[in-house]
Write a protein that holds these residues in place. Structure first.
Motif, PDB file in Angstrom:
ATOM      1  N   THR A  56      -6.188  -5.727  13.089  1.00  0.00           N
ATOM      2  CA  THR A  56      -4.791  -6.164  13.004  1.00  0.00           C
ATOM      3  C   THR A  56      -4.162  -5.627  11.720  1.00  0.00           C
ATOM      4  OG1 THR A  56      -5.321  -8.198  14.189  1.00  0.00           O
ATOM      5  CG2 THR A  56      -3.287  -8.190  12.908  1.00  0.00           C
ATOM      6  N   VAL A  57      -2.956  -5.102  11.851  1.00  0.00           N
ATOM      7  CA  VAL A  57      -2.205  -4.637  10.676  1.00  0.00           C
ATOM      8  C   VAL A  57      -0.889  -5.404  10.632  1.00  0.00           C
ATOM      9  CG1 VAL A  57      -1.055  -2.685   9.565  1.00  0.00           C
ATOM     10  CG2 VAL A  57      -3.255  -2.354  10.750  1.00  0.00           C
ATOM     11  N   THR A  58      -0.640  -6.070   9.499  1.00  0.00           N
ATOM     12  CA  THR A  58       0.609  -6.783   9.288  1.00  0.00           C
ATOM     13  C   THR A  58       1.241  -6.221   8.021  1.00  0.00           C
ATOM     14  OG1 THR A  58      -0.323  -8.790  10.270  1.00  0.00           O
ATOM     15  CG2 THR A  58       1.691  -9.039   8.946  1.00  0.00           C
ATOM     16  N   ALA A  59       2.433  -5.653   8.157  1.00  0.00           N
ATOM     17  CA  ALA A  59       3.131  -5.085   6.997  1.00  0.00           C
ATOM     18  C   ALA A  59       4.472  -5.776   6.861  1.00  0.00           C
ATOM     19  CB  ALA A  59       3.319  -3.588   7.194  1.00  0.00           C
ATOM     20  N   THR A  60       4.741  -6.286   5.655  1.00  0.00           N
ATOM     21  CA  THR A  60       5.975  -7.033   5.419  1.00  0.00           C
ATOM     22  C   THR A  60       6.707  -6.484   4.206  1.00  0.00           C
ATOM     23  OG1 THR A  60       4.867  -9.016   6.269  1.00  0.00           O
ATOM     24  CG2 THR A  60       6.910  -9.349   5.017  1.00  0.00           C
ATOM     25  N   ILE A 104       0.870  -1.178   0.000  1.00  0.00           N
ATOM     26  CA  ILE A 104       0.000   0.000   0.000  1.00  0.00           C
ATOM     27  C   ILE A 104       0.905   1.225   0.000  1.00  0.00           C
ATOM     28  CG2 ILE A 104      -1.769   1.315   1.237  1.00  0.00           C
ATOM     29  CD1 ILE A 104      -2.622  -1.334   2.550  1.00  0.00           C
ATOM     30  N   GLY A 105       0.780   2.087  -1.013  1.00  0.00           N
ATOM     31  CA  GLY A 105       1.598   3.294  -1.077  1.00  0.00           C
ATOM     32  C   GLY A 105       2.133   3.561  -2.462  1.00  0.00           C
ATOM     33  N   GLY A 141      13.292  -4.407  -3.184  1.00  0.00           N
ATOM     34  CA  GLY A 141      11.890  -4.633  -2.851  1.00  0.00           C
ATOM     35  C   GLY A 141      11.213  -3.430  -2.229  1.00  0.00           C
ATOM     36  N   GLY A 142       9.871  -3.488  -2.146  1.00  0.00           N
ATOM     37  CA  GLY A 142       9.083  -2.381  -1.620  1.00  0.00           C
ATOM     38  C   GLY A 142       8.661  -2.626  -0.178  1.00  0.00           C
ATOM     39  N   ALA A 143       8.224  -1.568   0.481  1.00  0.00           N
ATOM     40  CA  ALA A 143       7.711  -1.660   1.850  1.00  0.00           C
ATOM     41  C   ALA A 143       6.329  -2.309   1.845  1.00  0.00           C
ATOM     42  CB  ALA A 143       7.609  -0.262   2.458  1.00  0.00           C
ATOM     43  N   GLY A 144       5.949  -2.892   2.970  1.00  0.00           N
ATOM     44  CA  GLY A 144       4.580  -3.365   3.097  1.00  0.00           C
ATOM     45  C   GLY A 144       3.618  -2.192   3.003  1.00  0.00           C
ATOM     46  N   ILE A 145       3.862  -1.156   3.790  1.00  0.00           N
ATOM     47  CA  ILE A 145       3.082   0.083   3.765  1.00  0.00           C
ATOM     48  C   ILE A 145       4.065   1.240   3.671  1.00  0.00           C
ATOM     49  CG2 ILE A 145       1.466   1.566   5.030  1.00  0.00           C
ATOM     50  CD1 ILE A 145       0.475  -0.956   6.473  1.00  0.00           C
ATOM     51  N   GLY A 146       3.921   2.076   2.648  1.00  0.00           N
ATOM     52  CA  GLY A 146       4.803   3.229   2.495  1.00  0.00           C
ATOM     53  C   GLY A 146       5.357   3.358   1.102  1.00  0.00           C
ATOM     54  N   ILE A 166       1.976  -6.538   1.767  1.00  0.00           N
ATOM     55  CA  ILE A 166       3.244  -7.186   1.465  1.00  0.00           C
ATOM     56  C   ILE A 166       3.909  -6.434   0.319  1.00  0.00           C
ATOM     57  CG2 ILE A 166       4.348  -9.339   0.736  1.00  0.00           C
ATOM     58  CD1 ILE A 166       1.702 -10.717   1.798  1.00  0.00           C
ATOM     59  N   GLY A 167       5.116  -5.964   0.557  1.00  0.00           N
ATOM     60  CA  GLY A 167       5.856  -5.268  -0.492  1.00  0.00           C
ATOM     61  C   GLY A 167       6.264  -6.224  -1.590  1.00  0.00           C
ATOM     62  N   GLY A 168       6.374  -5.696  -2.803  1.00  0.00           N
ATOM     63  CA  GLY A 168       6.791  -6.512  -3.936  1.00  0.00           C
ATOM     64  C   GLY A 168       8.273  -6.830  -3.866  1.00  0.00           C
ATOM     65  N   SER A 169       8.613  -8.055  -4.222  1.00  0.00           N
ATOM     66  CA  SER A 169      10.021  -8.443  -4.218  1.00  0.00           C
ATOM     67  C   SER A 169      10.670  -8.037  -5.536  1.00  0.00           C
ATOM     68  CB  SER A 169      10.150  -9.954  -4.010  1.00  0.00           C
ATOM     69  OG  SER A 169       9.554 -10.650  -5.076  1.00  0.00           O
ATOM     70  N   SER A 170      11.982  -8.010  -5.546  1.00  0.00           N
ATOM     71  CA  SER A 170      12.682  -7.623  -6.763  1.00  0.00           C
ATOM     72  C   SER A 170      14.019  -8.324  -6.818  1.00  0.00           C
ATOM     73  CB  SER A 170      12.888  -6.107  -6.804  1.00  0.00           C
ATOM     74  OG  SER A 170      13.991  -5.728  -6.005  1.00  0.00           O
ATOM     75  N   THR A 171      14.691  -8.137  -7.917  1.00  0.00           N
ATOM     76  CA  THR A 171      16.038  -8.680  -8.053  1.00  0.00           C
ATOM     77  C   THR A 171      17.045  -7.820  -7.308  1.00  0.00           C
ATOM     78  OG1 THR A 171      16.313  -7.443 -10.116  1.00  0.00           O
ATOM     79  CG2 THR A 171      15.545  -9.719 -10.293  1.00  0.00           C
TER      80      THR A 171
END
Length: 186
Positions: A178-182, A124-125, A155-160, A147-152
């Motif tokens: 409940t908030v879970t950000a990965t 989200i962001g 990667g991105g933040a879960g939120i931000g 959940i942030g996107g993974s990359s080579t």
């Protein structure tokens, strides 16, 4: 409702739900997307958010409001946010994207995953290397998994912020849910 971002041969792609001439479901004229109930699954085309924006010329903010008893799953296209901004392809002025503000409130339940690939977007962001992450608010009794996107690379933040994104305005979390950000690394 299940939507997938549209595409064309120009290489510019649209969000599942949002602001773009190539969106499956476009926002209202005032730049707001409001989801108040039901089950919604939205997936962005390449470089576009699941819910939010694709590549678009617009001088106003886009507001995404998810509330009530809505159940939402949003997946960003490559480099884009699950809910929020799109990746700007190149540095051309015509590829400016609008800033996306996200409010999740009420009893809403949201699962948002940033786009993966060469570079990752936020759950989200903001998108990768883009200045289109706005205000993010999670309020009421909302429950969020981001959940942030993974990359080579990183990667991105879960939120931000997405990978390389240094511009989002604020994050406010005030929920009894409940908030879970990965953040996901390569």
């Amino acid at each position: 409702v299940t939507t997938t971002g549209a595409s064309d041969t120009s290489g510019k792609f649209g969000p599942g739900i949002g602001l773009s001439s190539r969106a499956s479901i476009s926002s209202t004229a005032n730049g707001d997307i409001k989801i108040s109930g039901g089950i919604v699954v939205a997936t962005g085309g390449a470089n576009a958010a699941g819910i939010g924006c694709g590549i678009v010329k617009n001088d106003t903010d886009l507001n995404v409001i998810i509330e009530g008893d809505a159940r939402v799953i949003a997946n960003g296209g490559d480099r884009a946010a699950g809910i929020g901004g799109a990746f700007i392809t190149g540095n051309r002025p015509e590829d400016i994207t609008t800033k996306v503000n996200v409010t999740i409130q009420g009893n809403a339940t949201v699962i948002a995953t940033g786009g993966s690939g060469k570079n990752g977007g936020a759950g989200i962001g903001g998108a990768y290397n883009s200045a289109n992450g706005g205000e993010i608010k999670i309020l009421g009794n909302a429950s969020v998994t981001a959940i942030g996107g993974s990359s080579t690379r990183y990667g991105g933040a879960g939120i931000g912020a997405g990978e390389g994104d240094s511009d989002f305005e604020s994050i406010e979390i005030n929920t009894t849910g409940t908030v879970t950000a990965t953040a996901v690394a390569c």
